[in-house]
Design a protein around this motif. Structure first.
Motif, PDB file in Angstrom:
ATOM      1  N   MET A  43       5.749 -23.332  25.945  1.00 30.46           N
ATOM      2  CA  MET A  43       6.550 -23.057  24.514  1.00 30.46           C
ATOM      3  C   MET A  43       5.097 -24.316  23.348  1.00 30.46           C
ATOM      4  O   MET A  43       4.836 -25.246  24.220  1.00 30.46           O
ATOM      5  N   GLN A  44       5.602 -23.942  22.567  1.00 33.32           N
ATOM      6  CA  GLN A  44       4.630 -24.489  21.231  1.00 33.32           C
ATOM      7  C   GLN A  44       5.444 -25.607  20.608  1.00 33.32           C
ATOM      8  O   GLN A  44       6.724 -25.520  20.539  1.00 33.32           O
ATOM      9  N   ARG A  45       4.603 -26.973  20.001  1.00 36.65           N
ATOM     10  CA  ARG A  45       5.602 -27.662  19.682  1.00 36.65           C
ATOM     11  C   ARG A  45       4.957 -27.621  18.149  1.00 36.65           C
ATOM     12  O   ARG A  45       3.874 -27.224  17.522  1.00 36.65           O
ATOM     13  N   GLU A  46       5.969 -27.587  17.190  1.00 33.92           N
ATOM     14  CA  GLU A  46       5.415 -27.137  15.830  1.00 33.92           C
ATOM     15  C   GLU A  46       5.396 -28.691  15.208  1.00 33.92           C
ATOM     16  O   GLU A  46       5.454 -29.404  15.052  1.00 33.92           O
ATOM     17  N   ILE A  47       3.825 -28.820  14.917  1.00 32.91           N
ATOM     18  CA  ILE A  47       3.667 -29.999  13.491  1.00 32.91           C
ATOM     19  C   ILE A  47       4.549 -30.072  12.678  1.00 32.91           C
ATOM     20  O   ILE A  47       4.351 -29.020  11.427  1.00 32.91           O
ATOM     21  N   LYS A  48       5.121 -31.230  12.634  1.00 25.41           N
ATOM     22  CA  LYS A  48       5.724 -31.871  11.236  1.00 25.41           C
ATOM     23  C   LYS A  48       5.339 -32.203  10.059  1.00 25.41           C
ATOM     24  O   LYS A  48       3.993 -33.008  10.713  1.00 25.41           O
ATOM     25  N   GLY A  49       5.524 -32.759   9.228  1.00 25.88           N
ATOM     26  CA  GLY A  49       4.672 -33.439   7.994  1.00 25.88           C
ATOM     27  C   GLY A  49       4.893 -34.755   8.811  1.00 25.88           C
ATOM     28  O   GLY A  49       3.798 -35.581   7.648  1.00 25.88           O
ATOM     29  N   TRP A  50       5.663 -35.280   9.259  1.00 26.64           N
ATOM     30  CA  TRP A  50       5.556 -36.865   9.191  1.00 26.64           C
ATOM     31  C   TRP A  50       3.938 -37.227  10.518  1.00 26.64           C
ATOM     32  O   TRP A  50       3.669 -37.855  10.582  1.00 26.64           O
ATOM     33  N   HIS A  51       3.944 -36.466  11.167  1.00 27.30           N
ATOM     34  CA  HIS A  51       3.306 -36.183  12.543  1.00 27.30           C
ATOM     35  C   HIS A  51       1.609 -35.561  11.804  1.00 27.30           C
ATOM     36  O   HIS A  51       0.742 -37.320  12.142  1.00 27.30           O
ATOM     37  N   VAL A  52       2.106 -35.428  10.618  1.00 28.77           N
ATOM     38  CA  VAL A  52       0.186 -35.005   9.673  1.00 28.77           C
ATOM     39  C   VAL A  52       0.769 -36.704   9.066  1.00 28.77           C
ATOM     40  O   VAL A  52      -0.823 -37.332   9.450  1.00 28.77           O
ATOM     41  N   PHE A  53       1.205 -37.211   8.057  1.00 23.99           N
ATOM     42  CA  PHE A  53       1.303 -38.263   7.659  1.00 23.99           C
ATOM     43  C   PHE A  53       0.489 -39.505   8.503  1.00 23.99           C
ATOM     44  O   PHE A  53      -0.427 -40.483   8.845  1.00 23.99           O
ATOM     45  N   SER A  54       1.369 -39.347  10.296  1.00 24.26           N
ATOM     46  CA  SER A  54       0.907 -40.415  11.106  1.00 24.26           C
ATOM     47  C   SER A  54      -0.270 -40.938  11.543  1.00 24.26           C
ATOM     48  O   SER A  54      -1.012 -41.771  11.727  1.00 24.26           O
ATOM     49  N   VAL A  55      -0.580 -38.922  11.064  1.00 19.12           N
ATOM     50  CA  VAL A  55      -2.329 -39.277  12.128  1.00 19.12           C
ATOM     51  C   VAL A  55      -3.264 -40.195  10.480  1.00 19.12           C
ATOM     52  O   VAL A  55      -4.291 -40.262  11.065  1.00 19.12           O
ATOM     53  N   PHE A  56      -2.374 -39.796   9.889  1.00 16.33           N
ATOM     54  CA  PHE A  56      -3.914 -39.661   8.330  1.00 16.33           C
ATOM     55  C   PHE A  56      -3.479 -41.534   8.202  1.00 16.33           C
ATOM     56  O   PHE A  56      -4.431 -42.210   8.302  1.00 16.33           O
ATOM     57  N   ALA A  57      -2.439 -41.974   8.301  1.00 15.53           N
ATOM     58  CA  ALA A  57      -2.136 -42.800   8.074  1.00 15.53           C
ATOM     59  C   ALA A  57      -2.505 -43.966   9.238  1.00 15.53           C
ATOM     60  O   ALA A  57      -3.457 -45.497   8.970  1.00 15.53           O
ATOM     61  N   LEU A  58      -3.208 -43.874  10.543  1.00 13.05           N
ATOM     62  CA  LEU A  58      -3.166 -44.214  11.493  1.00 13.05           C
ATOM     63  C   LEU A  58      -4.927 -44.171  11.496  1.00 13.05           C
ATOM     64  O   LEU A  58      -6.078 -45.556  11.292  1.00 13.05           O
ATOM     65  N   ALA A  59      -5.521 -43.653  10.975  1.00 15.25           N
ATOM     66  CA  ALA A  59      -7.322 -43.537  10.448  1.00 15.25           C
ATOM     67  C   ALA A  59      -7.106 -44.311   9.491  1.00 15.25           C
ATOM     68  O   ALA A  59      -8.527 -44.521   9.786  1.00 15.25           O
ATOM     69  N   PHE A  60      -7.211 -44.001   8.137  1.00 21.21           N
ATOM     70  CA  PHE A  60      -6.923 -44.314   7.510  1.00 21.21           C
ATOM     71  C   PHE A  60      -6.958 -46.510   7.649  1.00 21.21           C
ATOM     72  O   PHE A  60      -7.675 -47.151   6.740  1.00 21.21           O
ATOM     73  N   GLY A  61      -5.670 -46.152   8.456  1.00 20.80           N
ATOM     74  CA  GLY A  61      -5.842 -48.151   8.212  1.00 20.80           C
ATOM     75  C   GLY A  61      -6.572 -48.016   9.423  1.00 20.80           C
ATOM     76  O   GLY A  61      -7.116 -49.602   9.411  1.00 20.80           O
ATOM     77  N   ILE A  62      -6.929 -47.755  10.198  1.00 24.52           N
ATOM     78  CA  ILE A  62      -8.654 -48.490  11.319  1.00 24.52           C
ATOM     79  C   ILE A  62      -9.867 -48.673  10.136  1.00 24.52           C
ATOM     80  O   ILE A  62     -10.567 -49.283   9.960  1.00 24.52           O
TER      81      ILE A  62
END
Length: 150
Positions: free
Chosen positions: A1-20
């Motif tokens: 089963m594949q999990r779908e990447i949703k918009g909030w997943h992408v936003f969370s990764v970007f927010a975490l990366a830029f936050g660091i």
């Protein structure tokens, strides 16, 4: 089963990366400003007006200057025409190259052909910033990298 990447997943990764990145940059900037010694001269334009004349006079002294650490003793050797001399030290600051937290004002005494002062030093890069006055009134000012001694 594949999990779908949703918009909030992408936003969370970007927010975490830029936050660091932003957190690290702010931490480094804060520490750089907090530990930097600051200005070398109050007005660089005024200092530049006599720079060449002062440098020429200082070079004409032809002093050989060397600073070493021998244990907890700072040894400053100033040689003029092959003879050790003890000019008047107007100001001297012994410390780290990038921080004023461990700066010390050495109290020099002339012994065994060198100016000597007791300091608290450890391993690492140390500098000595001096202003000394020659017998003829010429100001000698230099930042000397202190070499580890015997």
């Amino acid at each position: 089963m594949q999990r779908e990447i949703k918009g909030w997943h992408v936003f969370s990764v970007f927010a975490l990366a830029f936050g660091i990145i932003i957190s690290v940059n702010l931490t480094l900037a804060f520490n750089a400003v907090r530990t930097f010694p600051g200005l070398e001269v109050k007005n660089s334009y005024v200092a530049s007006q006599s720079f060449d004349r002062d440098r020429t006079a200082q070079l004409a002294l032809a002093w050989d200057v060397q600073a070493t650490l021998e244990g907890d003793e700072l040894v400053l050797r100033i040689v003029d025409n092959g003879q050790p001399i003890a000019p008047e030290i107007e100001t001297a600051t012994f410390g780290r190259a990038t921080s004023v937290a461990q700066d010390q004002t050495p109290d020099f005494r002339f012994e065994r052909g060198a100016l000597r002062a007791d300091v608290v030093a450890g391993a690492g890069n140390w500098n000595l910033r001096i202003k000394a006055r020659a017998a003829d009134g010429t100001l000698f000012q230099q930042r000397i990298i202190v070499e580890p001694g015997a």
